[in-house]
Design an enzyme around this catalytic site. Structure first.
Site, PDB file in Angstrom:
ATOM      1  N   ASP A   1      43.281  76.357 -26.073  1.00  0.00           N
ATOM      2  CA  ASP A   1      42.875  77.120 -24.900  1.00  0.00           C
ATOM      3  C   ASP A   1      44.127  77.621 -24.201  1.00  0.00           C
ATOM      4  O   ASP A   1      45.033  76.838 -23.901  1.00  0.00           O
ATOM      5  CB  ASP A   1      42.069  76.243 -23.945  1.00  0.00           C
ATOM      6  CG  ASP A   1      40.895  76.975 -23.318  1.00  0.00           C
ATOM      7  OD1 ASP A   1      41.085  78.131 -22.911  1.00  0.00           O
ATOM      8  OD2 ASP A   1      39.802  76.394 -23.241  1.00  0.00           O
TER       9      ASP A   1
ATOM     10  N   ASP B   1      41.583  82.134 -21.645  1.00  0.00           N
ATOM     11  CA  ASP B   1      40.755  81.955 -20.467  1.00  0.00           C
ATOM     12  C   ASP B   1      40.894  83.156 -19.529  1.00  0.00           C
ATOM     13  O   ASP B   1      42.011  83.581 -19.200  1.00  0.00           O
ATOM     14  CB  ASP B   1      41.201  80.673 -19.759  1.00  0.00           C
ATOM     15  CG  ASP B   1      40.309  80.279 -18.616  1.00  0.00           C
ATOM     16  OD1 ASP B   1      39.150  79.897 -18.880  1.00  0.00           O
ATOM     17  OD2 ASP B   1      40.769  80.341 -17.461  1.00  0.00           O
TER      18      ASP B   1
ATOM     19  N   GLU C   1      38.239  85.471 -23.311  1.00  0.00           N
ATOM     20  CA  GLU C   1      37.138  85.303 -22.376  1.00  0.00           C
ATOM     21  C   GLU C   1      37.266  86.377 -21.310  1.00  0.00           C
ATOM     22  O   GLU C   1      38.304  86.494 -20.657  1.00  0.00           O
ATOM     23  CB  GLU C   1      37.183  83.918 -21.728  1.00  0.00           C
ATOM     24  CG  GLU C   1      36.000  83.691 -20.784  1.00  0.00           C
ATOM     25  CD  GLU C   1      36.221  82.546 -19.819  1.00  0.00           C
ATOM     26  OE1 GLU C   1      35.233  81.895 -19.445  1.00  0.00           O
ATOM     27  OE2 GLU C   1      37.378  82.308 -19.406  1.00  0.00           O
TER      28      GLU C   1
END
Length: 578
Positions: A105, A214, A273
């Site tokens: 991530d 993210d 994202e």
């Protein structure tokens, strides 16, 4: 990163399935109540049996855990809660030994306020060498700094309250789109970008196989930082027009690709994202010829059940709205873009409770039906831990049961503004992120086999019925149905390469579509009854007696028209067209 500039479906990840691990809640090896890297290592054979190709780890970096690790204080280490860099290296090696890949991530819209970059930016004062690494602004002209309304603009935070934090010591505000402990980086500063790229290369050199990025489409802000529209009665304005897919976002992602991924010898994966992204923007982000990202997460379909008051004011989902949304993304990205397919992740409530039916009568079958619909679309499916078991929302009874900063902040602000506490709790129970974060349900023991200690958040009491041990032993379980769906994606080219055609778009019970792959001469028909009642279906011409590839109800008779689908029944049929 070598890519086929004509069709993303020819890339290795087009027929892959990604499994998201939320490390805090997956498996605890040392009885401290928090999941860790060793716990993941001990469960890799389970994931290998499921058949997934890629593991995505939510953040395991050092963090104060204001937002459960999405507030990072050191990008190049492992939080002691989870283990060490040596543990991470062992995990990575074990993943690769099983033929899987591991994606980290990447959280670079913001850091923790305890990151050395921010402490240097804050403590060095307005003229310090790292001041411009973050977004600092003085109070509004004529306003008393630190008082309500003196913030540089009226933007609200995603986590309630203002998006600005007053720093008395340095005499300015800093921007935080999320928590006050998550200051936004200033991507306008090339030194920031180069530091991020160097960090990314460091992880790739260590052997990771890519990044899930993210809220990556929020990194470019309009430098003017203008006020946003404030709805009547709201304290805060909507700043999203000035930071969602901002003015330099494509420039930044293209630069990132050149600096980090271009011509990399290994087969990497980049997933962005992107809250608020449109189909038109996503086509640009995922077009291989532009060399920005492989795929994006869009949020349109998981906002369809948000009511007038937002996500914590849920309303029933209309199936026609869901089909219109997902169908538009299927056709909109066409053959030059690529879809990420998901129902669940660490930010969403459990889909079997949200869009399915988690009652004992229909839980397993509705979980399988929703999986069938998702996995037969064009794109790369993402499975969130426990989804493959049909894990459901938790029975939270009090605000004290929640741990997530978004839910706790929302409750505090809403009640302070006069909202009925029980109504607020009902919204949190339905939509709160903690629904996804209760521990993985491995077996029937006290804490579901997650920990020998006290879990950081309570285990769902339904783990005595819904757990991996029981389902592994049952060939008709949700787990084994997911395994068969994943295997089907690996072996049936029409799922990856076929075009998409929605059938019966105005039907409120039936989700039906067709996939046709000219190269293999194969056509698939997907039928799903999204309801708890029988449903009579007239088949398209030529599908009588076609081959059943997978179904969640035993096929006792050939497919004929009209055909009656049982409650929450799903079927996938195949026929040859050449």
């Amino acid at each position: 990163m070598p890519v086929n500039e004509a069709n993303p479906a020819d890339s290795w990840w087009s027929n892959a399935v990604v499994y998201q691990i939320y490390p805090r809640s997956f498996a605890d090896s040392n009885a401290d109540g928090i999941g860790d890297l060793q716990g993941i290592i001990e469960r890799l054979d389970y994931l290998s049996q499921l058949g997934v190709d890629v593991l995505w780890l939510s953040p395991v970096y050092p963090s104060p855990h204001d937002d459960n690790g999405y507030d990072i204080s050191d990008y190049q280490d492992i939080d002691p809660l989870y283990g060490t860099l040596e543990d991470f290296d062992r995990l990575l090696a074990a993943v690769h030994e099983r033929g899987m890949k591991l994606v980290m991530d990447l959280v670079v819209n913001h850091t923790s306020d305890e990151h050395p970059w921010f402490t240097a930016s804050r403590d060095g004062g307005a003229d310090g060498p790292m001041r411009d690494w973050y977004i600092w602004r003085p109070a509004r002209d004529g306003m008393e700094p630190g008082t309500p309304g003196a913030e540089p603009n009226n933007w609200g935070s995603f986590f309630s309250g203002s998006a600005w934090e007053w720093d008395e010591a340095s005499g300015e505000y800093y921007l935080h789109l999320f928590s006050g402990k998550q200051p936004d980086l200033n991507w306008e500063n090339p030194e920031v970008r180069q530091a991020v790229y160097a960090m990314m290369r460091w992880w790739l050199e260590r052997g990771v196989d890519g990044f899930r990025m993210d809220v990556i489409n929020l990194i470019s802000k309009d430098p003017a930082l203008p006020d946003g529209h404030a709805p009547e009665g709201s304290r805060y304005g909507d700043g999203s027009p000035y930071y969602v897919c901002g003015p330099r976002i494509h420039e930044y992602l293209a630069e990132m690709h050149r600096e980090v991924f271009a011509d990399h010898p290994r087969r990497l994966l980049t997933v962005g994202e992107m809250p608020g992204v449109t189909v038109e923007e996503a086509k640009l982000f995922t077009n291989p010829a532009r060399r920005e990202l492989d795929m994006v997460f869009q949020f349109e379909h998981v906002g369809l059940d948000h009511g007038p008051g937002g996500k914590f004011d849920p309303r029933p989902l209309k199936l026609t709205d869901l089909k219109a949304s997902l169908g538009r993304w299927q056709t909109g990205l066409g053959t030059t873009g690529w879809n990420s397919l998901y129902w669940n992740n660490h930010d969403q409530p459990r889909v079997v409770s949200r869009f399915g039916d988690d009652s004992p009568a229909h839980r397993d079958r509705s979980a399988k039906t929703l999986a069938t619909v998702l996995h037969l679309h064009r794109g790369t499916p993402f499975v969130y831990q426990g989804e493959e078991l049909g894990m459901a929302n938790a029975p939270f009874t009090s605000v004290d049961d929640f741990r997530d900063i978004e839910s706790l902040n929302h409750y505090a602000h809403a009640v302070a503004d006069g909202a009925d506490p029980e109504r607020v709790l009902a919204g949190l129970r339905a939509m709160g992120r903690d629904n996804a974060r209760t521990p993985m349900q491995w077996d029937t023991t006290q804490h579901a086999g997650f920990t020998a200690g006290t879990p950081w958040i309570a285990v769902n009491p339904d783990h005595t019925e819904v757990n991996a041990k029981t389902q592994l032993a049952d060939p008709d379980s949700v787990f084994h149905y997911y395994r068969r769906l994943i295997d089907l994606r690996h072996t049936e080219p029409a799922i990856t390469h076929g075009d998409f055609h929605m059938l019966h778009p105005d039907h409120e019970q039936l989700y039906a579509f067709a996939r046709h792959d000219t190269a293999s001469g194969t056509e698939l028909l997907i039928l799903a009854n999204i309801s708890g009642a029988d449903l009579a279906v007239d088949l398209p011409d030529g599908w009588e007696h076609s081959e059943t590839l997978i179904a969640n109800v035993p096929a006792t008779t050939p497919l004929t028209t009209p055909h009656t689908l049982q409650p929450w029944e799903a079927r996938v049929h195949r026929r040859r067209t050449a």
